[in-house]
Design an enzyme around this catalytic site. Structure first.
Site, PDB file in Angstrom:
ATOM      1  N   THR A 132       0.847  -1.189   0.000  1.00 27.82           N
ATOM      2  CA  THR A 132       0.000   0.000   0.000  1.00 27.82           C
ATOM      3  C   THR A 132       0.880   1.235   0.000  1.00 27.82           C
ATOM      4  OG1 THR A 132      -1.808   1.154   1.142  1.00 27.82           O
ATOM      5  CG2 THR A 132      -0.117   0.191   2.536  1.00 27.82           C
ATOM      6  N   ASN A 133       0.300   2.353  -0.448  1.00 25.37           N
ATOM      7  CA  ASN A 133       0.994   3.628  -0.296  1.00 25.37           C
ATOM      8  C   ASN A 133       0.197   4.559   0.597  1.00 25.37           C
ATOM      9  OD1 ASN A 133       3.539   3.653  -1.469  1.00 25.37           O
ATOM     10  ND2 ASN A 133       2.617   3.548  -3.507  1.00 25.37           N
TER      11      ASN A 133
ATOM     12  N   ASP B 157      -7.559  -6.334  -0.041  1.00 27.98           N
ATOM     13  CA  ASP B 157      -8.573  -5.775  -0.934  1.00 27.98           C
ATOM     14  C   ASP B 157      -9.892  -5.842  -0.189  1.00 27.98           C
ATOM     15  OD1 ASP B 157      -9.240  -4.494  -3.298  1.00 27.98           O
ATOM     16  OD2 ASP B 157      -9.895  -6.330  -4.270  1.00 27.98           O
TER      17      ASP B 157
ATOM     18  N   PHE C 212     -14.058   7.471   4.875  1.00 25.12           N
ATOM     19  CA  PHE C 212     -13.915   7.542   3.423  1.00 25.12           C
ATOM     20  C   PHE C 212     -14.855   6.522   2.785  1.00 25.12           C
ATOM     21  CE2 PHE C 212     -11.574   3.642   2.328  1.00 25.12           C
ATOM     22  CZ  PHE C 212     -11.260   3.195   3.595  1.00 25.12           C
TER      23      PHE C 212
HETATM   24  P1  IMP Z   1      -9.423  -0.926  -0.786  1.00 29.21           P
HETATM   25  O1  IMP Z   1      -9.301  -2.347  -1.217  1.00 29.21           O
HETATM   26  O2  IMP Z   1      -9.104  -0.714   0.664  1.00 29.21           O
HETATM   27  O3  IMP Z   1      -8.693   0.002  -1.706  1.00 29.21           O
HETATM   28  O4  IMP Z   1     -10.952  -0.556  -0.912  1.00 29.21           O
HETATM   29  C1  IMP Z   1     -11.660  -0.591  -2.147  1.00 29.21           C
HETATM   30  C2  IMP Z   1     -12.887   0.313  -2.045  1.00 29.21           C
HETATM   31  O5  IMP Z   1     -13.796  -0.203  -1.070  1.00 29.21           O
HETATM   32  C3  IMP Z   1     -12.582   1.740  -1.596  1.00 29.21           C
HETATM   33  O6  IMP Z   1     -12.262   2.557  -2.685  1.00 29.21           O
HETATM   34  C4  IMP Z   1     -13.900   2.143  -0.943  1.00 29.21           C
HETATM   35  O7  IMP Z   1     -14.832   2.530  -1.940  1.00 29.21           O
HETATM   36  C5  IMP Z   1     -14.381   0.847  -0.334  1.00 29.21           C
HETATM   37  N1  IMP Z   1     -13.921   0.741   1.071  1.00 29.21           N
HETATM   38  C6  IMP Z   1     -12.880  -0.006   1.531  1.00 29.21           C
HETATM   39  N2  IMP Z   1     -12.757   0.100   2.860  1.00 29.21           N
HETATM   40  C7  IMP Z   1     -13.735   0.943   3.258  1.00 29.21           C
HETATM   41  C8  IMP Z   1     -14.119   1.442   4.531  1.00 29.21           C
HETATM   42  O8  IMP Z   1     -13.520   1.160   5.586  1.00 29.21           O
HETATM   43  N3  IMP Z   1     -15.184   2.278   4.529  1.00 29.21           N
HETATM   44  C9  IMP Z   1     -15.859   2.626   3.413  1.00 29.21           C
HETATM   45  N4  IMP Z   1     -15.539   2.197   2.204  1.00 29.21           N
HETATM   46  C10 IMP Z   1     -14.479   1.348   2.116  1.00 29.21           C
END
Ligand code: IMP
Length: 196
Positions: A9-10, A70, A150
């Protein structure tokens, strides 16, 4: 004993949050720490698949033991959508507002509001691969509430709470979240399985 692990991750906040849960005997490195600025492919159609793609990419090209995560929001009435496509539900660009608005539109008139956030983590140590999972059940409400967090935080209330993730603030969210649960599984594994 593994003493150094790359977290693919970054996102500095994620790195800090995860380091907090994992024993400080294991030093986490970010992608920037290993000089990786690549656009790592996330082309699988499952969360586990994407986490594995990312972890394998780092292991194969950079040689580090590594883990990647993910996450997706899985909504029961929408056949688990947006799921693995959560970031780009309303199109490329990861626009959280557009994604939430699309979700609220798709959920209009639906009585079943049950949803869950699910995080998959893929860990690669030497030539072995491991998967971990964290799930938090809850529901999608009918309008956005709260400013913190977020993604879909303003429209998701975890079971047993009355506030959305965006209303409860990061401290509580980070204790109970899907990501925290998956990372705790990883942390337990690392501390109870001695590796060379
Ligand atoms: P990532 O795999 O953490 O990059 O998450 C992929 C996508 O899932 C993000 O761009 C958000 O749209 C959604 N997402 C992931 N984690 C959260 C969270 O804790 N709250 C709300 N949305 C999340």
């Amino acid at each position: 004993m593994v003493t150094e692990l790359v977290f693919a991750t970054n996102n500095k906040h994620k790195l800090k949050e995860v380091q907090h849960i994992i024993s400080d005997k294991v030093i986490l490195l970010s992608l920037a720490d290993i000089n990786c600025y690549d656009n790592i492919p996330e082309t699988a159609d499952t969360l586990e698949g994407n986490a594995l793609l990312k972890a394998r990419y780092i292991k194969q090209r950079y040689g580090y033991n590594c883990f990647a995560d993910d996450t997706g929001l899985e909504v029961e009435a929408l056949n688990q959508a947006p799921g693995v496509y959560s970031a780009r539900y309303a199109g490329e660009g990861n626009d959280a507002l557009a994604n939430m608005n699309k979700l609220l539109r798709q959920m209009q008139g639906k009585e079943n509001r049950k949803a869950r956030f699910r995080t998959a983590i893929a860990l690669i140590i030497d030539d072995k691969e491991y998967l971990f999972e964290g799930i938090i059940n809850g529901s999608v409400i009918t309008e956005k509430r709260g400013e913190a967090g977020f993604g879909y935080d303003p429209v998701f209330i975890p079971d047993g709470y009355i506030q959305t993730f965006a209303q409860m603030g990061s401290e509580l969210k980070n204790q109970i979240s899907h990501r925290a649960l998956a990372v705790k599984e990883l942390a337990t594994f690392l501390s109870t399985n001695p590796h060379k």
